[in-house]
Design an enzyme around this catalytic site. Sequence first.
Site, short mmCIF file in Angstrom:
data_model
loop_
_atom_site.label_atom_id
_atom_site.label_comp_id
_atom_site.label_asym_id
_atom_site.label_seq_id
_atom_site.Cartn_x
_atom_site.Cartn_y
_atom_site.Cartn_z
N LYS A 191 0.82 -1.21 0.00
CA LYS A 191 0.00 0.00 0.00
C LYS A 191 0.86 1.25 0.00
CE LYS A 191 -1.54 1.84 3.83
NZ LYS A 191 -1.22 3.31 3.77
N ASN A 192 1.90 1.27 0.83
CA ASN A 192 2.71 2.47 0.97
C ASN A 192 3.59 2.74 -0.23
OD1 ASN A 192 1.61 2.95 3.47
ND2 ASN A 192 3.33 2.13 4.62
N CYS A 246 -4.28 8.13 9.68
CA CYS A 246 -4.61 7.61 10.99
C CYS A 246 -4.13 8.55 12.09
CB CYS A 246 -3.97 6.23 11.19
SG CYS A 246 -4.65 4.97 10.10
N ARG A 302 1.66 14.72 12.25
CA ARG A 302 2.41 14.40 11.04
C ARG A 302 2.40 15.65 10.16
NH1 ARG A 302 -0.51 8.91 9.19
NH2 ARG A 302 1.40 8.45 8.09
N ASP A 325 5.48 0.45 11.78
CA ASP A 325 4.27 -0.31 11.45
C ASP A 325 4.40 -1.79 11.77
OD1 ASP A 325 2.85 1.89 10.60
OD2 ASP A 325 3.52 1.73 8.53
N ARG A 338 -8.58 -0.68 4.87
CA ARG A 338 -7.92 0.40 4.16
C ARG A 338 -6.55 -0.03 3.66
NH1 ARG A 338 -6.07 5.74 7.44
NH2 ARG A 338 -4.27 6.09 6.10
#
Length: 466
Positions: free
Chosen positions: A40-41, A135, A140, A323, A431
């Site tokens: 995803k990233n 999130c 951030r 993560d 997600r």
Amino acid sequence: MATQGVATQAGDSPAGADHRWYRISGGAPLRGSVEASGAKNSVTKLLVATLLTPQPCTLTRVPRIAEVDVVLGMLTDLGTQVEWLDRHTVRLTTERIVDASLSEAYSGVNRIPILMMGPLLHRVGEAVIPLPGGCRIGKRPVDFHLAGLRAMGAEIVEQVRSVQVKTLGLRGTHVALPFPSVGATENLLLAAVRAQGTTVISNAAVEPEVVDLILFLQQMGALVDVETDRTIVVQGVATLRGATHAPIHDRIEVASFAAAAVATGGRVEVIGARQEHLMTFLNHLRRLGGEFEVTPRGMTFFRARPLTAAHVQTDVHPGFMTDWQQPLVVLLTQARGASVIHETIYEDRFGYTRQLAEMGADIALSTLCLGGKSCRFAARDFEHSAVVSGPTPLTGCDLTIPDLRAGFAYVLAALVADGTSVIRGTRFLERGYEDPVGKLRSIGARVDADPVPAPRAASPSPEPPA
């Protein structure tokens, strides 16, 4: 046959209502094989990079997750034609930008819009971009992003929910990042590849996902050198061409299934796992009692001995990924002794542990920098260290997911727990994880997914938006 993709719009984003909830019965060892999806990233940034050229770009191994749908919705609004060639292959063509003002409906949905500034400035010289979200795991800020683009010649006007940017042409410059931010590095890369002259990014992030973006840009015709001291040098080019690229597999998903295999006493092969993307994780997994084998298709994970306590500090790559921290904490609840986790990337990432404590976990949070060197959160009253004492039996209960990465931690806790757990807030998990229920069932997890039940009087308060 190829079909025209219809991208999800902001109103259908992960910040909307849950479509279902999970019921998980614990105690079953996980066994079998499961394939990791595209990262995803990485994929979401590659989608943005296709804006840099009017020519078609094709991405394979694209996960069918809510986050990808949201980004495709943004691109469609800008003028991108989206065509799914098969289940996981998408072709994107942006012959022209039809609207460089991205709707404020995307404000707070995720952090992707801020990365579109560079490509839009190169294509049409201006853009209006909603401020990013994501999130709620700590502040951030986008200060690094905006400062870098200003140094490259962008005029930026910050508004309440958006930023307006314009330029007569971006130019190369030297940007020294105060912190090796992944997002800021990616933003500067997307702006620098077509800027006039050479851009030097010092103290850059060098995560595998950043390198994957660089590889795609290189295929498109960019000139990017990654040096050994966290310095990235970009020589701008006038145009970029279309390209085809297979994104890396998701190393966060790999670690999640690895932790699940070890925690449940099972044995799981994760297809697509790559040892070079997991070296720090693998060392910590082995120290606490897990083990792995490299296979022709990926890696197999299992428990080698009774689990014992470990001390872990999250850090930028090649350190222990932030993560990876959440499934590791659940794993450490089953380890003998007191483990220490020191979170140095985000200052507010242990909020999810309170619900683990309701299941029986013994987790104490601290504002001190425990178990390692002092970090930038020292003496700032952030609970960014955790002491996990174990082993403690976990008992199934009702859980509400507060953010994406906490989501799999709750799933893992439910798989380990005695009894049945009901998990709400599943939109956060979906997600970033493709078909989590189907994948878990394929390796023996006892998981049911049902429509969301009517709210109960004792139900938790609504979780924050993703």
